[in-house]
Design an enzyme around this catalytic site. Structure first.
Site, mmCIF file in Angstrom:
data_model
loop_
_atom_site.group_PDB
_atom_site.id
_atom_site.type_symbol
_atom_site.label_atom_id
_atom_site.label_comp_id
_atom_site.label_asym_id
_atom_site.label_seq_id
_atom_site.Cartn_x
_atom_site.Cartn_y
_atom_site.Cartn_z
ATOM 1 N N GLU A 1 9.708 1.000 10.509
ATOM 2 C CA GLU A 1 10.800 1.948 10.214
ATOM 3 C C GLU A 1 10.192 3.334 10.356
ATOM 4 O OE1 GLU A 1 13.775 0.934 9.625
ATOM 5 O OE2 GLU A 1 13.453 -1.164 9.134
ATOM 6 N N GLU B 1 10.536 15.948 14.826
ATOM 7 C CA GLU B 1 10.907 15.735 13.428
ATOM 8 C C GLU B 1 10.124 16.718 12.561
ATOM 9 O OE1 GLU B 1 9.448 12.202 11.368
ATOM 10 O OE2 GLU B 1 11.455 11.861 10.597
ATOM 11 N N CYS C 1 13.978 10.218 6.364
ATOM 12 C CA CYS C 1 13.862 9.781 7.765
ATOM 13 C C CYS C 1 15.184 9.907 8.505
ATOM 14 C CB CYS C 1 13.355 8.355 7.816
ATOM 15 S SG CYS C 1 14.319 7.262 6.790
ATOM 16 N N LYS D 1 0.848 -1.206 0.000
ATOM 17 C CA LYS D 1 0.000 0.000 0.000
ATOM 18 C C LYS D 1 0.878 1.248 0.000
ATOM 19 C CE LYS D 1 -1.862 2.925 2.696
ATOM 20 N NZ LYS D 1 -1.852 4.094 1.792
HETATM 21 P P1 NAD Z 1 2.677 8.486 7.530
HETATM 22 O O1 NAD Z 1 2.938 7.730 8.751
HETATM 23 O O2 NAD Z 1 1.697 9.584 7.566
HETATM 24 O O3 NAD Z 1 2.200 7.526 6.343
HETATM 25 C C1 NAD Z 1 2.933 6.420 5.929
HETATM 26 C C2 NAD Z 1 1.982 5.394 5.346
HETATM 27 O O4 NAD Z 1 1.102 4.955 6.368
HETATM 28 C C3 NAD Z 1 1.101 5.897 4.204
HETATM 29 O O5 NAD Z 1 0.990 4.872 3.228
HETATM 30 C C4 NAD Z 1 -0.237 6.105 4.883
HETATM 31 O O6 NAD Z 1 -1.321 5.970 4.007
HETATM 32 C C5 NAD Z 1 -0.240 5.003 5.913
HETATM 33 N N1 NAD Z 1 -1.105 5.230 7.072
HETATM 34 C C6 NAD Z 1 -1.472 6.410 7.630
HETATM 35 N N2 NAD Z 1 -2.293 6.193 8.696
HETATM 36 C C7 NAD Z 1 -2.437 4.849 8.808
HETATM 37 C C8 NAD Z 1 -3.158 4.010 9.711
HETATM 38 N N3 NAD Z 1 -3.879 4.506 10.716
HETATM 39 N N4 NAD Z 1 -3.093 2.672 9.532
HETATM 40 C C9 NAD Z 1 -2.350 2.147 8.534
HETATM 41 N N5 NAD Z 1 -1.655 2.894 7.644
HETATM 42 C C10 NAD Z 1 -1.689 4.229 7.781
HETATM 43 O O7 NAD Z 1 4.111 8.987 7.071
HETATM 44 P P2 NAD Z 1 4.443 9.903 5.847
HETATM 45 O O8 NAD Z 1 4.029 11.290 6.190
HETATM 46 O O9 NAD Z 1 3.941 9.300 4.580
HETATM 47 O O10 NAD Z 1 6.034 9.774 5.824
HETATM 48 C C11 NAD Z 1 6.841 10.521 6.626
HETATM 49 C C12 NAD Z 1 7.338 9.728 7.812
HETATM 50 O O11 NAD Z 1 7.946 8.513 7.400
HETATM 51 C C13 NAD Z 1 8.411 10.459 8.573
HETATM 52 O O12 NAD Z 1 8.154 10.430 9.944
HETATM 53 C C14 NAD Z 1 9.684 9.696 8.253
HETATM 54 O O13 NAD Z 1 10.664 9.807 9.224
HETATM 55 C C15 NAD Z 1 9.182 8.314 8.087
HETATM 56 N N6 NAD Z 1 10.098 7.513 7.265
HETATM 57 C C16 NAD Z 1 10.877 6.577 7.895
HETATM 58 C C17 NAD Z 1 11.768 5.806 7.161
HETATM 59 C C18 NAD Z 1 12.653 4.775 7.837
HETATM 60 O O14 NAD Z 1 13.229 3.952 7.146
HETATM 61 N N7 NAD Z 1 12.785 4.775 9.132
HETATM 62 C C19 NAD Z 1 11.851 5.974 5.784
HETATM 63 C C20 NAD Z 1 11.036 6.921 5.175
HETATM 64 C C21 NAD Z 1 10.152 7.677 5.939
#
Ligand code: NAD
Length: 492
Positions: free
Chosen positions: A250, A385, A284, A175
């Site tokens: 992650e 962050e 991230c 997804k």
């Molecule tokens: P997000 O958590 O808002 O969304 C990530 C994914 O989760 C999306 O596909 C979203 O649709 C889904 N999602 C949202 N709410 C959900 C729920 N309640 N249940 C299931 N799925 C849900 O994050 P974002 O804004 O897309 O990305 C930014 C974040 O990702 C930052 O905090 C960044 O640090 C982190 N990130 C971490 C890594 C790593 O490897 N540690 C890599 C890339 C990004």
């Protein structure tokens, strides 16, 4: 404009309830595509297909060598479309083309790496205390895996999830983030062309709180792998408890880059910029806290501010562009809000600190590279962050103080140290409570080496042998070499 479908059970389908979503180019907010937008009903269907594919389909039973041929073919297909995929990634995500090209090559390499790894020895045998028993361990796929990814590395995150998951013989449901599904759609066209069996890999489009939540909560999903924000990660982990799913997370970071006075000045300077401004800071592992030796602070910060304000910000498709737009208008507003909060808390920007609106930039989501000095450890901009091109500077006098500042965070994803003293460098890296560390460099990531965080930056590791391990169950097998009566029960 034709609605782009999702890929369920080997077929391209629209959302059962007819939902659609507009996908915008962050460089100008123009419409790029309309995609289908699924609901819980589609998530249920995808899970049922994956369940069937895992329980009675060919994928998990196939020899590892045969599964590997599919992954190698997919890698070749990605390479063949590399330029198109990179351009599409830049248009959808905003990152400069040179970064998108790197991501595409790395995604292909990730499929190749796991295609190779899955054919290497996985099990173990044990000499146990009973000489009539031969004990061994075999590794088996976990089952149906839900894989939820963010918008900052759309294609690369898809590869990091699908490559080990599929290599291990799982049936995967990917997804993507709502805002960046376009390269994932192209990837699944290649998955179709490579001939993966129906249900082995599915693309499910839709909102996180509905579609993503269904994957996280469903009893027929055996594992959930998530990359995204820490708040969402907590929700997903809670949702996954019902059937004691395997969970890997992650999550976010607020990673330190520590620069000692004895570091190579120009090398440290450029990496300090690269750490935060690569990927617009929407990374991230971004080095969002510059922890700087007081002894060189004045000269370093003057040069840093000057060089950072010269970064060429623009549409990622322009070959001159060094930093692109933020993903959406609302995310830009969030980053600008943090900049306001920083000023109100008493921190001072030495460069940037505003939205960029000159000429064509006015249509996009552009924020100037921003660096704050006069910070205090308790400030929001130091603790939270921001996920944008904003770096905060913290000064130190001693090695102990540098390490204390570096570790003073709820996160533990990454960290870098710059010094000419290798012993000190290793000492400080060993002291960092973080999963990914760099000495005299920042950001390099390798398919061969594990990626993931300490503390609230996550659970488990992706990439390398650790990443494959996270998609495998461990089965103990004990073989009686000398079957004979046990003589435990007298009536036998
Ligand atoms: P997000 O958590 O808002 O969304 C990530 C994914 O989760 C999306 O596909 C979203 O649709 C889904 N999602 C949202 N709410 C959900 C729920 N309640 N249940 C299931 N799925 C849900 O994050 P974002 O804004 O897309 O990305 C930014 C974040 O990702 C930052 O905090 C960044 O640090 C982190 N990130 C971490 C890594 C790593 O490897 N540690 C890599 C890339 C990004």
């Amino acid at each position: 404009m034709k609605t782009l479908p999702m890929f369920l059970n080997g077929a391209w389908v629209n959302a059962s309830e007819g939902g659609t979503r507009e996908i915008l180019n962050p460089a100008n907010n123009e419409l790029l595509a309309v995609v289908t937008d699924g609901s819980e009903v589609d998530a249920e269907a995808a899970i049922a297909h994956a369940r069937r594919a895992f329980d009675s389909g060919p994928w998990p039973k196939m020899r590892a060598q045969e599964r590997a041929t599919y992954l190698f073919k997919l890698a070749d297909l990605i390479d063949g479309l590399a330029d198109c995929l990179a351009t599409l990634e830049t248009r959808n995500n905003g990152k400069p083309l040179r970064e998108a090209k790197f991501d595409v090559a790395d995604a292909a390499a990730c499929f190749r790496y796991y295609a190779g790894l899955i054919t290497k020895p996985l099990g173990q045998t044990y000499e146990v205390s009973d000489p009539t028993i031969q004990a061994m361990v075999v590794r088996e796929p976990i089952g149906v895996c839900g894989q939820i990814i963010p918008w900052n590395y759309p294609l690369l995150m898809a590869a990091w999830k699908l490559a080990p998951g599929l290599a291990a013989g799982n049936c995967c449901i990917l997804k993507p983030a709502e805002t960046t599904p376009l390269t994932a759609i192209e990837l699944f066209k290649l998955i179709e062309e490579a001939g993966f069996p129906p249900g082995a890999a599915q693309l499910l489009l839709g909102p996180g709180p509905t579609v993503g939540h269904t994957l996280a909560a469903h009893d027929h999903v055996d594992k959930i792998a998530f990359t995204g924000g820490t708040v969402t990660g907590r929700t997903i982990m809670a949702a996954a408890t019902g059937n004691i799913k395997k969970v890997t997370l992650e999550l976010g970071g607020k990673s330190p880059i520590i620069v000692f006075a004895d570091a190579d000045f120009d090398v440290a300077l450029e990496y300090a910029m690269f750490a935060i401004f690569a990927g617009q800071g929407e990374v991230c592992s971004a080095g969002s806290r510059l922890i700087l030796d007081q002894k060189i602070a004045d000269r370093f910060l003057a040069r840093l501010a000057e060089a950072s304000s010269k970064i060429i910000v623009g549409d990622g498709l322009d070959p001159k562009t060094e930093m692109g737009p933020l993903i959406t208008r609302s995310h830009m507003e969030r980053v600008l809000h943090y900049i306001d909060v920083g000023r109100n808390e008493g921190a001072r920007p030495i460069c940037g600190g505003q939205r960029l609106t000159d000429g064509a930039l006015s249509k996009g989501n552009f924020v100037a590279p921003t660096i704050f000095v006069d910070t205090k450890p308790e400030m929001k901009i130091v603790r939270e962050e921001i996920f944008g091109p904003v770096q905060v500077v913290q000064l130190f006098d001693t090695e102990e103080e540098a390490l204390h500042l570096a570790n003073d965070t709820i996160y533990g994803l990454a960290g870098g140290v710059f010094t000419g003293d290798q012993g000190k460098g290793l000492r400080v890296l060993r002291g960092l409570r973080a999963g990914i560390t760099w000495l005299n460099t920042y950001h390099p990531t390798f398919n061969e080496a594990p990626w993931g965080g300490y503390k609230q930056s996550g659970i488990g590791r992706e990439l390398g042998t650790f990443g494959l391990d996270a998609y495998l169950e461990t089965k103990q097998i004990n073989i009686n070499l000398v079957p004979q009566r046990l003589n435990w029960f007298s009536g036998v």
